[in-house]
Design a protein around this motif. Structure first.
Motif, PDB file in Angstrom:
ATOM      1  N   LYS A   5     -46.827  17.605   6.189  1.00  0.00           N
ATOM      2  CA  LYS A   5     -45.624  17.185   7.907  1.00  0.00           C
ATOM      3  C   LYS A   5     -46.341  16.350   8.624  1.00  0.00           C
ATOM      4  O   LYS A   5     -47.869  16.547   8.476  1.00  0.00           O
ATOM      5  N   ILE A   6     -45.520  15.046   8.543  1.00  0.00           N
ATOM      6  CA  ILE A   6     -46.343  14.199   9.624  1.00  0.00           C
ATOM      7  C   ILE A   6     -45.252  14.441  11.209  1.00  0.00           C
ATOM      8  O   ILE A   6     -44.384  15.070  11.157  1.00  0.00           O
ATOM      9  N   ILE A   7     -45.796  14.529  12.132  1.00  0.00           N
ATOM     10  CA  ILE A   7     -45.612  14.726  13.287  1.00  0.00           C
ATOM     11  C   ILE A   7     -45.923  13.752  14.234  1.00  0.00           C
ATOM     12  O   ILE A   7     -46.914  12.972  15.225  1.00  0.00           O
ATOM     13  N   GLU A   8     -45.132  13.267  15.231  1.00  0.00           N
ATOM     14  CA  GLU A   8     -44.798  11.366  15.992  1.00  0.00           C
ATOM     15  C   GLU A   8     -44.053  11.767  16.949  1.00  0.00           C
ATOM     16  O   GLU A   8     -42.738  11.904  17.143  1.00  0.00           O
ATOM     17  N   HIS A   9     -44.834  11.460  18.439  1.00  0.00           N
ATOM     18  CA  HIS A   9     -43.957  11.060  19.256  1.00  0.00           C
ATOM     19  C   HIS A   9     -43.904   9.826  18.955  1.00  0.00           C
ATOM     20  O   HIS A   9     -44.338   9.311  19.161  1.00  0.00           O
ATOM     21  N   ILE A  10     -42.640   9.352  19.499  1.00  0.00           N
ATOM     22  CA  ILE A  10     -42.421   7.660  19.394  1.00  0.00           C
ATOM     23  C   ILE A  10     -40.584   7.923  20.588  1.00  0.00           C
ATOM     24  O   ILE A  10     -39.836   8.785  20.702  1.00  0.00           O
ATOM     25  N   SER A  11     -41.228   6.049  20.734  1.00  0.00           N
ATOM     26  CA  SER A  11     -40.051   6.088  21.453  1.00  0.00           C
ATOM     27  C   SER A  11     -38.536   5.342  21.219  1.00  0.00           C
ATOM     28  O   SER A  11     -38.203   5.550  19.626  1.00  0.00           O
ATOM     29  N   LEU A  12     -37.481   5.071  21.246  1.00  0.00           N
ATOM     30  CA  LEU A  12     -36.724   5.269  20.632  1.00  0.00           C
ATOM     31  C   LEU A  12     -36.590   3.500  20.483  1.00  0.00           C
ATOM     32  O   LEU A  12     -35.611   3.875  19.224  1.00  0.00           O
ATOM     33  N   ASP A  13     -37.325   2.498  20.298  1.00  0.00           N
ATOM     34  CA  ASP A  13     -37.551   1.401  19.387  1.00  0.00           C
ATOM     35  C   ASP A  13     -38.600   1.608  18.585  1.00  0.00           C
ATOM     36  O   ASP A  13     -39.020   0.711  18.584  1.00  0.00           O
ATOM     37  N   GLY A  14     -38.913   3.107  17.912  1.00  0.00           N
ATOM     38  CA  GLY A  14     -39.505   3.074  17.115  1.00  0.00           C
ATOM     39  C   GLY A  14     -41.451   2.964  17.323  1.00  0.00           C
ATOM     40  O   GLY A  14     -42.007   2.875  16.886  1.00  0.00           O
ATOM     41  N   VAL A  15     -42.465   3.040  18.956  1.00  0.00           N
ATOM     42  CA  VAL A  15     -43.242   2.536  18.718  1.00  0.00           C
ATOM     43  C   VAL A  15     -44.062   4.292  19.163  1.00  0.00           C
ATOM     44  O   VAL A  15     -43.741   4.994  20.240  1.00  0.00           O
ATOM     45  N   GLU A 141     -41.741  16.976   5.239  1.00  0.00           N
ATOM     46  CA  GLU A 141     -40.957  16.780   6.262  1.00  0.00           C
ATOM     47  C   GLU A 141     -41.986  15.741   7.434  1.00  0.00           C
ATOM     48  O   GLU A 141     -43.194  15.568   7.708  1.00  0.00           O
ATOM     49  N   ILE A 142     -40.613  15.548   8.247  1.00  0.00           N
ATOM     50  CA  ILE A 142     -41.445  14.477   9.467  1.00  0.00           C
ATOM     51  C   ILE A 142     -40.706  14.704  10.551  1.00  0.00           C
ATOM     52  O   ILE A 142     -39.260  15.090  10.607  1.00  0.00           O
ATOM     53  N   LEU A 143     -41.133  15.051  11.639  1.00  0.00           N
ATOM     54  CA  LEU A 143     -40.366  15.349  12.581  1.00  0.00           C
ATOM     55  C   LEU A 143     -40.906  14.628  14.235  1.00  0.00           C
ATOM     56  O   LEU A 143     -42.190  14.374  13.922  1.00  0.00           O
ATOM     57  N   LEU A 144     -39.897  14.279  13.701  1.00  0.00           N
ATOM     58  CA  LEU A 144     -39.743  13.053  15.395  1.00  0.00           C
ATOM     59  C   LEU A 144     -39.364  13.760  16.650  1.00  0.00           C
ATOM     60  O   LEU A 144     -38.807  14.129  17.003  1.00  0.00           O
ATOM     61  N   VAL A 145     -40.258  12.880  17.260  1.00  0.00           N
ATOM     62  CA  VAL A 145     -40.398  13.922  19.385  1.00  0.00           C
ATOM     63  C   VAL A 145     -39.822  12.683  19.532  1.00  0.00           C
ATOM     64  O   VAL A 145     -40.875  11.801  20.040  1.00  0.00           O
ATOM     65  N   VAL A 146     -38.624  12.371  20.050  1.00  0.00           N
ATOM     66  CA  VAL A 146     -38.025  11.218  20.571  1.00  0.00           C
ATOM     67  C   VAL A 146     -38.053  11.071  22.175  1.00  0.00           C
ATOM     68  O   VAL A 146     -37.198  11.723  21.885  1.00  0.00           O
ATOM     69  N   TYR A 147     -38.431  10.275  22.771  1.00  0.00           N
ATOM     70  CA  TYR A 147     -38.716   9.727  24.333  1.00  0.00           C
ATOM     71  C   TYR A 147     -37.467   8.952  24.332  1.00  0.00           C
ATOM     72  O   TYR A 147     -36.939   8.036  23.541  1.00  0.00           O
TER      73      TYR A 147
END
Length: 193
Positions: A5-15, A141-147
């Motif tokens: 599983k990939i988990i990433e904190h990510i901005s709306l523009d993908g950073v 699986e990919i979990l994006l925590v989008v800010y």
């Protein structure tokens, strides 16, 4: 076979970059204003009670500086207990453990680790490694925590050249802080037409 599983904190523009480890990234720790107990609980639930970590060398070094001496919280205790599978050319210099070097064949090494019995593997950070996992369809699986922010600069989650892929929505969860947790599973090659 365990799940990766990939988990990433990510901005709306993908950073996904959080520190100025290389270069002049001006927005260190941009997630701090959004930290809430509810957000932490959601991330802990996504990780599961037991997990191992897959980390690139740069992320391993950054995390060992901050997590190795942290304890007393479910996040710190889970990260410190996890076996860290590290993609590195210098495995002899690893100290924060338990750890294991992935080996020189990244795809083969990660596939070997996935085939072992054990808890799920979680990749945090490691933007270069993320592209490799997506290119070779290794991530389940990919979990994006989008800010709810735009940063305009920094390392991006989907690097130039990331191969086209289809993802299937598993779940979404909106937090009062404005963060949205979006979980996808790999769904094979890109479907067009």
């Amino acid at each position: 076979m365990r799940k990766l599983k990939i988990i990433e904190h990510i901005s709306l523009d993908g950073v996904i970059q959080h520190t100025a480890d290389e270069g002049d990234f001006p927005y260190s720790d941009w997630i701090a204003p959004y930290r809430t107990p509810a957000g932490l609980a959601a991330v802990l639930a996504a990780q599961g009670e037991s997990f191992d970590l897959l980390l690139g060398r740069r992320t391993y070094d950054i995390w060992s500086d901050s997590w190795a001496n942290a304890s007393g919280s479910p996040m710190a205790d889970g990260i410190n207990a996890a076996t860290k599978y590290v993609v590195t050319h210098r495995p002899e210099s690893l100290e924060w453990g338990p750890f294991e070097g992935v080996g020189s064949g990244i795809v083969e090494g990660i596939s070997r680790i996935k085939s072992k019995d054990g808890p799920d593997l979680i990749l945090w950070g490691s933007s270069t490694l993320t592209s490799t996992l997506l290119e070779h369809a290794i991530a389940d699986e990919i979990l994006l925590v989008v800010y709810p922010i735009l940063l305009g600069t920094g390392k991006r989650f989907f690097a130039e050249g990331t191969p086209a892929r289809s993802l299937e929505l598993v779940s979404t969860k909106a937090m009062p802080s404005g963060i949205v947790l979006i979980t996808y599973k790999a769904a094979g090659p890109l479907k067009t037409g």
